[in-house]
Design a protein around this motif. Sequence first.
Motif, PDB file in Angstrom:
ATOM      1  N   ASN A 233       0.849  -1.191   0.000  1.00 26.16           N
ATOM      2  CA  ASN A 233       0.000   0.000   0.000  1.00 26.16           C
ATOM      3  C   ASN A 233       0.881   1.236   0.000  1.00 26.16           C
ATOM      4  N   LEU A 234       0.652   2.129  -0.956  1.00 27.27           N
ATOM      5  CA  LEU A 234       1.546   3.271  -1.124  1.00 27.27           C
ATOM      6  C   LEU A 234       1.563   4.183   0.091  1.00 27.27           C
ATOM      7  N   PHE A 235       0.401   4.476   0.671  1.00 31.40           N
ATOM      8  CA  PHE A 235       0.384   5.373   1.824  1.00 31.40           C
ATOM      9  C   PHE A 235       1.214   4.810   2.966  1.00 31.40           C
ATOM     10  N   HIS A 236       0.979   3.547   3.322  1.00 26.76           N
ATOM     11  CA  HIS A 236       1.721   2.945   4.429  1.00 26.76           C
ATOM     12  C   HIS A 236       3.203   2.821   4.094  1.00 26.76           C
ATOM     13  N   THR A 237       3.520   2.537   2.844  1.00 26.36           N
ATOM     14  CA  THR A 237       4.923   2.390   2.456  1.00 26.36           C
ATOM     15  C   THR A 237       5.646   3.730   2.496  1.00 26.36           C
ATOM     16  N   ILE A 238       4.954   4.811   2.133  1.00 23.70           N
ATOM     17  CA  ILE A 238       5.604   6.125   2.203  1.00 23.70           C
ATOM     18  C   ILE A 238       5.935   6.485   3.650  1.00 23.70           C
ATOM     19  N   THR A 239       5.106   6.044   4.605  1.00 21.27           N
ATOM     20  CA  THR A 239       5.475   6.289   6.006  1.00 21.27           C
ATOM     21  C   THR A 239       6.765   5.555   6.357  1.00 21.27           C
ATOM     22  N   ASP A 240       6.971   4.363   5.787  1.00 24.06           N
ATOM     23  CA  ASP A 240       8.226   3.631   6.013  1.00 24.06           C
ATOM     24  C   ASP A 240       9.389   4.322   5.299  1.00 24.06           C
ATOM     25  N   TRP A 241       9.165   4.795   4.067  1.00 28.55           N
ATOM     26  CA  TRP A 241      10.228   5.536   3.368  1.00 28.55           C
ATOM     27  C   TRP A 241      10.659   6.742   4.193  1.00 28.55           C
ATOM     28  N   TYR A 242       9.668   7.460   4.697  1.00 28.21           N
ATOM     29  CA  TYR A 242       9.983   8.679   5.448  1.00 28.21           C
ATOM     30  C   TYR A 242      10.727   8.348   6.739  1.00 28.21           C
ATOM     31  N   SER A 243      10.290   7.299   7.443  1.00 31.31           N
ATOM     32  CA  SER A 243      10.960   6.910   8.679  1.00 31.31           C
ATOM     33  C   SER A 243      12.416   6.530   8.430  1.00 31.31           C
ATOM     34  N   ALA A 244      12.663   5.770   7.355  1.00 28.86           N
ATOM     35  CA  ALA A 244      14.039   5.368   7.036  1.00 28.86           C
ATOM     36  C   ALA A 244      14.877   6.572   6.629  1.00 28.86           C
ATOM     37  N   TYR A 245      14.277   7.520   5.901  1.00 27.85           N
ATOM     38  CA  TYR A 245      14.998   8.731   5.519  1.00 27.85           C
ATOM     39  C   TYR A 245      15.355   9.557   6.755  1.00 27.85           C
ATOM     40  N   VAL A 246      14.381   9.757   7.645  1.00 25.45           N
ATOM     41  CA  VAL A 246      14.633  10.520   8.872  1.00 25.45           C
ATOM     42  C   VAL A 246      15.717   9.846   9.702  1.00 25.45           C
ATOM     43  N   SER A 247      15.649   8.515   9.830  1.00 27.06           N
ATOM     44  CA  SER A 247      16.652   7.792  10.625  1.00 27.06           C
ATOM     45  C   SER A 247      18.051   7.996  10.067  1.00 27.06           C
ATOM     46  N   SER A 248      18.173   8.032   8.740  1.00 25.55           N
ATOM     47  CA  SER A 248      19.470   8.239   8.100  1.00 25.55           C
ATOM     48  C   SER A 248      20.003   9.637   8.398  1.00 25.55           C
ATOM     49  N   ARG A 249      19.110  10.625   8.422  1.00 25.00           N
ATOM     50  CA  ARG A 249      19.524  12.005   8.677  1.00 25.00           C
ATOM     51  C   ARG A 249      19.808  12.247  10.151  1.00 25.00           C
ATOM     52  N   VAL A 250      18.962  11.703  11.029  1.00 24.14           N
ATOM     53  CA  VAL A 250      19.127  11.898  12.470  1.00 24.14           C
ATOM     54  C   VAL A 250      20.470  11.349  12.944  1.00 24.14           C
ATOM     55  N   THR A 251      20.908  10.240  12.355  1.00 22.20           N
ATOM     56  CA  THR A 251      22.170   9.619  12.759  1.00 22.20           C
ATOM     57  C   THR A 251      23.373  10.192  12.013  1.00 22.20           C
ATOM     58  N   GLY A 252      23.156  11.243  11.219  1.00 23.78           N
ATOM     59  CA  GLY A 252      24.257  11.990  10.631  1.00 23.78           C
ATOM     60  C   GLY A 252      25.021  11.281   9.540  1.00 23.78           C
ATOM     61  N   LEU A 253      24.375  10.407   8.774  1.00 26.68           N
ATOM     62  CA  LEU A 253      25.093   9.692   7.722  1.00 26.68           C
ATOM     63  C   LEU A 253      25.531  10.648   6.622  1.00 26.68           C
ATOM     64  N   THR A 254      26.748  10.469   6.145  1.00 30.56           N
ATOM     65  CA  THR A 254      27.271  11.320   5.084  1.00 30.56           C
ATOM     66  C   THR A 254      27.002  10.755   3.697  1.00 30.56           C
ATOM     67  N   ALA A 255      26.409   9.581   3.639  1.00 25.55           N
ATOM     68  CA  ALA A 255      26.001   8.977   2.364  1.00 25.55           C
ATOM     69  C   ALA A 255      24.812   8.077   2.655  1.00 25.55           C
ATOM     70  N   ARG A 256      24.140   7.659   1.595  1.00 23.23           N
ATOM     71  CA  ARG A 256      22.946   6.834   1.779  1.00 23.23           C
ATOM     72  C   ARG A 256      23.319   5.408   2.178  1.00 23.23           C
ATOM     73  N   PRO A 257      22.687   4.877   3.211  1.00 25.37           N
ATOM     74  CA  PRO A 257      23.082   3.556   3.720  1.00 25.37           C
ATOM     75  C   PRO A 257      22.580   2.420   2.837  1.00 25.37           C
ATOM     76  N   HIS A 258      23.049   1.226   3.142  1.00 27.54           N
ATOM     77  CA  HIS A 258      22.472   0.018   2.577  1.00 27.54           C
ATOM     78  C   HIS A 258      21.204  -0.307   3.358  1.00 27.54           C
ATOM     79  N   LEU A 259      20.367  -1.144   2.784  1.00 26.43           N
ATOM     80  CA  LEU A 259      19.078  -1.470   3.379  1.00 26.43           C
ATOM     81  C   LEU A 259      18.910  -2.981   3.457  1.00 26.43           C
ATOM     82  N   VAL A 260      18.457  -3.446   4.615  1.00 27.31           N
ATOM     83  CA  VAL A 260      18.099  -4.857   4.782  1.00 27.31           C
ATOM     84  C   VAL A 260      16.669  -4.917   5.294  1.00 27.31           C
TER      85      VAL A 260
END
Length: 507
Positions: A233-260
């Motif tokens: 479901n696109l709506f629910h999946t976008i909430t996951d995209w946003y959460s993963a994006y925020v987590s990457s920024r909050v932890t100060g990553l200088t490049a995009r992480p790998h995903l599991v």
Amino acid sequence: MNRGRFSVRLLLILFAFNSILLSLYFLRSQPPTENPHSQSLTGNRHPQSPSRNTALKPWPILPSFLPWSHDPSAAAHSCEGYFGNGFSQRNDLVRTSDGTGRRRRSTAGWFRCFYSKTLQSSVCEGGPVRMNPDRIRMSAGGEKLDAVIGRAEEEELPSFEPGAFEMMENQDDGSGKIVSMDFLDEFVPRGAVNLHTMRGLLGSMRFVDSDEFQCSQWVEDTTILVTRFEYANLFHTITDWYSAYVSSRVTGLTARPHLVFVDGHCKSQLEEMWEALFSSLRYAKNFTGPVCFRRVILSPLGYETALFKGLTETIDCHGTSAHELRENPDDRKTARLSEFGEMLRASFNLPVEDQPLQNQESSHNVLFVRREDYLAHPRHGGRVQSRLSNEQEVFDALKRWAINHSKCKVNLVNGLFAHMAMKEQIHAIQDASVIIGAHGAGLTHIVAANSKAVILEIISSLYRRPHFELISQWRGLKYHAINLEGSHANPEEVIDKLSSIITNLGC
């Protein structure tokens, strides 16, 4: 005399060289700083010898980007608290054995969580962490949909046995839990989610003696772990995209992480965006043995983001530009969703700057987001419930109106998203002056719309929910609604409303 000077110089050079090597060794053993520097990727060579052979994707330059930090001054329930720097309470659960911080045992790793009082969830990170796939009970994941028809959802969501995730300790006083139940209740509360997979993952984490910390593979670069629920479901999946994006920024990553993916879902169309957003993608069960991550990040559930919480609590935030916020900071305004929408565009190498919506021929694209039947997941019958019973009639009427529109050229775009590649969907949203459609997950794409776009939602009396009005508000988009009695729309009413919108656009 010269030989003596040479000997002294040689000793000094050797001392300096050894000092550099020693410094590098200790630096490697420390947890990353607030802005850690990611190296390049994964190895599968010697079990204890990580290799680096794949570059991480860089972060794109985003016009709406504002700095991310652990700012304790970000007010609770402010827009930053909901959408950005709300993860400001740092909890160090494990620190390296260099004498700093409080800890109960000597470890070779580190682990910490950043808690948001506003969202009542945590972003956690640490390393080295070993994942034991054979201690995670779930289906393999990543299969083609037609190969797993009828599979139960319970088989796809993870259940963690003790030691599913482990960290190394340097003392042989036995293994123990890394987090307590009291910690989970305070910083990773269950909330309304019966199966809280991040709690389960954290609860499974154990210390293991350094002699037993053996790995069949090392992943050197930062990896983010995500469990999806309603992944099709696109709506629910976008909430996951946003959460993963925020987590990457909050932890100060200088490049995009790998995903599991720590779930057993099959592949879906939406996986295309996950692959574009991050540097690589794998399923947890695809690893053939214990895998060690130099650094992992645990992303909160999409249910814990503002995008989802806004459906049940009031989030009085309004979208504005990053420039406006830099000039006039305001707790009631945000540019975070605009930043995220630009990230979605950039992931497919689409322009991140808003393009003029009116070209030299004075034309406008009107995107009609359609609902159509398609097979979404193993338990889906392939039929999509209609939110607009006469959708085809409305579309055909709009098509005739657009062809005969005399004041300017109107291009009516048939948004059959279920059969469009993700890049095509984002491109169509970005190019639209007006986005129209019945209430449905496809409208969630407005997070990536042009900042001058206008949203027109046709709402059945059976589906009066605030999803897209809220996203429009948080993005700063103009929003209009046609509320129906039942699910049948009068085509002339829709045309009149759309005509008025087009006129206000200067056409």
